[in-house]
Design a protein around this motif. Structure first.
Motif, PDB file in Angstrom:
ATOM      1  N   LEU A 124      95.319 -38.807  12.290  1.00 13.65           N
ATOM      2  CA  LEU A 124      96.103 -38.306  11.167  1.00 13.65           C
ATOM      3  C   LEU A 124      95.713 -36.886  10.758  1.00 13.65           C
ATOM      4  N   MET A 125      96.692 -36.154  10.254  1.00 13.04           N
ATOM      5  CA  MET A 125      96.503 -34.768   9.842  1.00 13.04           C
ATOM      6  C   MET A 125      96.243 -34.691   8.335  1.00 13.04           C
ATOM      7  N   PRO A 126      95.207 -33.970   7.911  1.00  9.79           N
ATOM      8  CA  PRO A 126      94.985 -33.801   6.472  1.00  9.79           C
ATOM      9  C   PRO A 126      96.110 -32.963   5.856  1.00  9.79           C
ATOM     10  N   PHE A 127      96.705 -33.496   4.804  1.00  8.26           N
ATOM     11  CA  PHE A 127      97.756 -32.761   4.092  1.00  8.26           C
ATOM     12  C   PHE A 127      97.981 -33.437   2.745  1.00  8.26           C
ATOM     13  N   VAL A 128      97.829 -32.692   1.672  1.00  7.90           N
ATOM     14  CA  VAL A 128      97.983 -33.243   0.323  1.00  7.90           C
ATOM     15  C   VAL A 128      99.114 -32.526  -0.408  1.00  7.90           C
ATOM     16  N   PRO A 129     100.241 -33.181  -0.622  1.00  5.56           N
ATOM     17  CA  PRO A 129     101.313 -32.587  -1.415  1.00  5.56           C
ATOM     18  C   PRO A 129     100.841 -32.326  -2.841  1.00  5.56           C
ATOM     19  N   GLU A 130     101.354 -31.291  -3.435  1.00  2.00           N
ATOM     20  CA  GLU A 130     100.952 -30.918  -4.790  1.00  2.00           C
ATOM     21  C   GLU A 130     101.184 -32.061  -5.784  1.00  2.00           C
ATOM     22  N   ASP A 131     102.320 -32.748  -5.661  1.00  2.00           N
ATOM     23  CA  ASP A 131     102.621 -33.839  -6.589  1.00  2.00           C
ATOM     24  C   ASP A 131     101.633 -34.991  -6.443  1.00  2.00           C
ATOM     25  N   VAL A 132     101.191 -35.245  -5.230  1.00  2.00           N
ATOM     26  CA  VAL A 132     100.219 -36.314  -5.006  1.00  2.00           C
ATOM     27  C   VAL A 132      98.910 -35.981  -5.715  1.00  2.00           C
ATOM     28  N   ALA A 133      98.469 -34.749  -5.589  1.00  2.00           N
ATOM     29  CA  ALA A 133      97.219 -34.333  -6.226  1.00  2.00           C
ATOM     30  C   ALA A 133      97.309 -34.398  -7.752  1.00  2.00           C
ATOM     31  N   LYS A 134      98.470 -34.081  -8.287  1.00  2.00           N
ATOM     32  CA  LYS A 134      98.626 -34.012  -9.745  1.00  2.00           C
ATOM     33  C   LYS A 134      98.993 -35.339 -10.399  1.00  2.00           C
ATOM     34  N   HIS A 135      99.791 -36.158  -9.705  1.00  2.00           N
ATOM     35  CA  HIS A 135     100.437 -37.277 -10.391  1.00  2.00           C
ATOM     36  C   HIS A 135     100.201 -38.661  -9.785  1.00  2.00           C
ATOM     37  N   PHE A 136      99.389 -38.758  -8.720  1.00  2.00           N
ATOM     38  CA  PHE A 136      99.151 -40.055  -8.094  1.00  2.00           C
ATOM     39  C   PHE A 136      97.725 -40.525  -8.378  1.00  2.00           C
ATOM     40  N   PRO A 137      97.539 -41.808  -8.774  1.00  2.00           N
ATOM     41  CA  PRO A 137      96.191 -42.335  -8.986  1.00  2.00           C
ATOM     42  C   PRO A 137      95.365 -42.247  -7.704  1.00  2.00           C
ATOM     43  N   GLU A 138      94.063 -42.078  -7.845  1.00  2.87           N
ATOM     44  CA  GLU A 138      93.197 -41.901  -6.683  1.00  2.87           C
ATOM     45  C   GLU A 138      93.229 -43.092  -5.729  1.00  2.87           C
ATOM     46  N   ASN A 139      93.377 -44.321  -6.277  1.00  2.00           N
ATOM     47  CA  ASN A 139      93.348 -45.480  -5.389  1.00  2.00           C
ATOM     48  C   ASN A 139      94.657 -45.682  -4.647  1.00  2.00           C
ATOM     49  N   TYR A 140      95.602 -44.746  -4.811  1.00  2.00           N
ATOM     50  CA  TYR A 140      96.844 -44.789  -4.043  1.00  2.00           C
ATOM     51  C   TYR A 140      96.973 -43.557  -3.142  1.00  2.00           C
ATOM     52  N   ARG A 141      95.854 -42.903  -2.874  1.00  2.00           N
ATOM     53  CA  ARG A 141      95.856 -41.783  -1.916  1.00  2.00           C
ATOM     54  C   ARG A 141      94.504 -41.725  -1.216  1.00  2.00           C
ATOM     55  N   ASP A 142      94.557 -41.340   0.044  1.00  5.32           N
ATOM     56  CA  ASP A 142      93.341 -41.275   0.831  1.00  5.32           C
ATOM     57  C   ASP A 142      92.434 -40.166   0.313  1.00  5.32           C
ATOM     58  N   PRO A 143      91.118 -40.428   0.147  1.00  2.00           N
ATOM     59  CA  PRO A 143      90.213 -39.394  -0.361  1.00  2.00           C
ATOM     60  C   PRO A 143      90.087 -38.185   0.549  1.00  2.00           C
ATOM     61  N   ASP A 144      90.409 -38.345   1.831  1.00  2.00           N
ATOM     62  CA  ASP A 144      90.361 -37.225   2.767  1.00  2.00           C
ATOM     63  C   ASP A 144      91.718 -36.541   2.921  1.00  2.00           C
ATOM     64  N   GLY A 145      92.700 -36.981   2.156  1.00  2.00           N
ATOM     65  CA  GLY A 145      94.006 -36.339   2.178  1.00  2.00           C
ATOM     66  C   GLY A 145      94.848 -36.649   3.396  1.00  2.00           C
ATOM     67  N   LEU A 146      94.614 -37.808   4.049  1.00  2.00           N
ATOM     68  CA  LEU A 146      95.319 -38.128   5.286  1.00  2.00           C
ATOM     69  C   LEU A 146      96.612 -38.916   5.067  1.00  2.00           C
ATOM     70  N   PHE A 147      96.770 -39.543   3.919  1.00  2.00           N
ATOM     71  CA  PHE A 147      97.993 -40.295   3.626  1.00  2.00           C
ATOM     72  C   PHE A 147      98.063 -40.582   2.132  1.00  2.00           C
ATOM     73  N   ALA A 148      99.250 -40.957   1.679  1.00  2.00           N
ATOM     74  CA  ALA A 148      99.451 -41.296   0.271  1.00  2.00           C
ATOM     75  C   ALA A 148     100.513 -42.376   0.169  1.00  2.00           C
ATOM     76  N   THR A 149     100.442 -43.182  -0.876  1.00  2.36           N
ATOM     77  CA  THR A 149     101.408 -44.256  -1.080  1.00  2.36           C
ATOM     78  C   THR A 149     102.735 -43.685  -1.559  1.00  2.36           C
ATOM     79  N   SER A 150     103.777 -43.944  -0.792  1.00  2.00           N
ATOM     80  CA  SER A 150     105.101 -43.413  -1.109  1.00  2.00           C
ATOM     81  C   SER A 150     105.938 -44.390  -1.913  1.00  2.00           C
TER      82      SER A 150
END
Length: 355
Positions: A124-150
């Motif tokens: 997987l490629m590290p990539f963190v959308p701005e909205d994920v960083a600002k508005h998604f709880p930590e337990n719904y996104r990978d700490p290394d920025g590899l995926f997020a719950t859509s």
């Protein structure tokens, strides 16, 4: 100190977070990459690639509408959707990587444990959308920025209102073992559907394999996808849905079909659908653009309104008239637990249900 008043959104997020538990647990919090917004430079780079290949377990009509919305937002980029059950997609990705085929740009799965495996493999490629960083709880996104719950959704019980009276309808998973429902139920298969795999894990954890052994004796109609039981129910081919996606029932009910969801007294299985970009994506910029766009408030609101699923984006609102997830007793998610039990679930389930 003055106490802050909890908003309805706070309560909603707390309810989902409680059900999530440690969905994406990590031994140590790593440094995620810097958040990325949708910029003209990213859009231009994506347009030069001109294409995006999206592997997804999202219902095809939803995926197609999502794809058309993306193409309308960014003319010049076409999206190719490869839709299948999550467990089949997982096998396909393994086969492609083993054969040195790198076709997929980005993937959404209804089995969050798949991303644990792909992360371990370094795919997987590290990539963190701005909205994920600002508005998604930590337990719904990978700490290394590899995926997020859509998206988040439920796997509920349901019944056909033409065939079952409300007072006679099952209220719990235990009720499904009543002899009156023998030969009258339909359910999905965990070897095909990530939703059913996740739901089966939660049910086995809470109710034990003994429950599944008893349910298997009820002559249950077996289908593949979690999208199939709601359809069988609305057609009157079966009276009761033992599992399947709740949002399908909600949408059918809103369309006037004779179906009604039931949220079991033991708790309703909860499912997360993460999205991530492959490191070997043939169209990496288009994939980044799609990932960033997918997690914006506008696109997440589309999911809620059009699909009757749930979003954990802090700015997204529930659609009026629908039951709030905060009012439902939920079973706890555990992606790592699913990963450890996947093969056992497939093997024992196939033996019990003879499928």
């Amino acid at each position: 100190m003055k106490r802050r008043k909890l908003s309805r959104r706070d309560i909603l997020q707390g309810s989902i977070a409680l059900a999530a538990g440690t969905v994406f647990a990590s031994p140590a919090r790593a440094q995620a990459p810097e958040p990325v917004a949708v910029t003209p430079a990213l859009v231009e780079a994506a347009k030069k690639e001109g294409k995006l290949i999206f592997y997804s377990s999202i219902d095809l009509p939803v995926g197609e509408k999502l794809g058309k919305a993306f193409e309308a937002a960014f003319p010049g980029i076409t999206i190719q959707i490869e839709r299948s059950g999550s467990e089949r997609l997982f096998q396909r990705i393994d086969q492609e990587f083993a054969s040195n085929i790198r076709a997929a740009d980005i993937i959404n799965s209804s089995d969050a444990s798949h991303f644990i495996s792909w992360k371990k493999n370094g795919w997987l490629m590290p990539f963190v959308p701005e909205d994920v960083a600002k508005h998604f709880p930590e337990n719904y996104r990978d700490p290394d920025g590899l995926f997020a719950t859509s998206r988040v959704w439920l796997s509920s019980i349901a019944y056909n209102t033409n065939l079952v009276k409300p007072e006679d309808a099952p209220k719990s998973f235990a009720d499904l073992l009543d002899p009156r429902w023998a030969g009258k139920m339909v359910k999905g298969h965990p070897a095909y559907s990530g939703t059913i795999m996740t739901a089966t894990f939660q049910m086995v954890r809470e109710l034990g394999w003994e429950y599944m052994e008893k349910l298997a004796k009820q002559r249950v109609m077996q289908v593949q996808s979690s999208t199939d039981p709601p359809k069988k129910l609305s057609l009157g081919e079966r009276a009761v849905m033992a599992d399947g996606n709740e949002y399908g029932i909600v949408l059918l009910k809103e369309a006037g079909q004779p179906v009604e969801p039931v949220y079991p007294t033991e708790g309703t299985p909860t499912i997360s659908g993460p999205t991530g970009i492959f490191k070997t994506a043939p169209h990496p910029n288009a994939a980044k653009l799609f990932q960033a766009w997918l997690h914006t408030r506008e696109t997440q609101q589309f999911f809620v309104d059009f699909t009757a699923q749930y979003s954990i984006h802090a700015q997204v609102q529930s659609k009026p008239g629908r039951r709030k997830i905060s009012d439902i007793k939920l079973m706890k998610e555990d992606a790592e637990g699913v990963e450890k039990m996947t093969e056992e679930i497939k093997t024992r389930y196939a033996r019990l249900f003879r499928v």
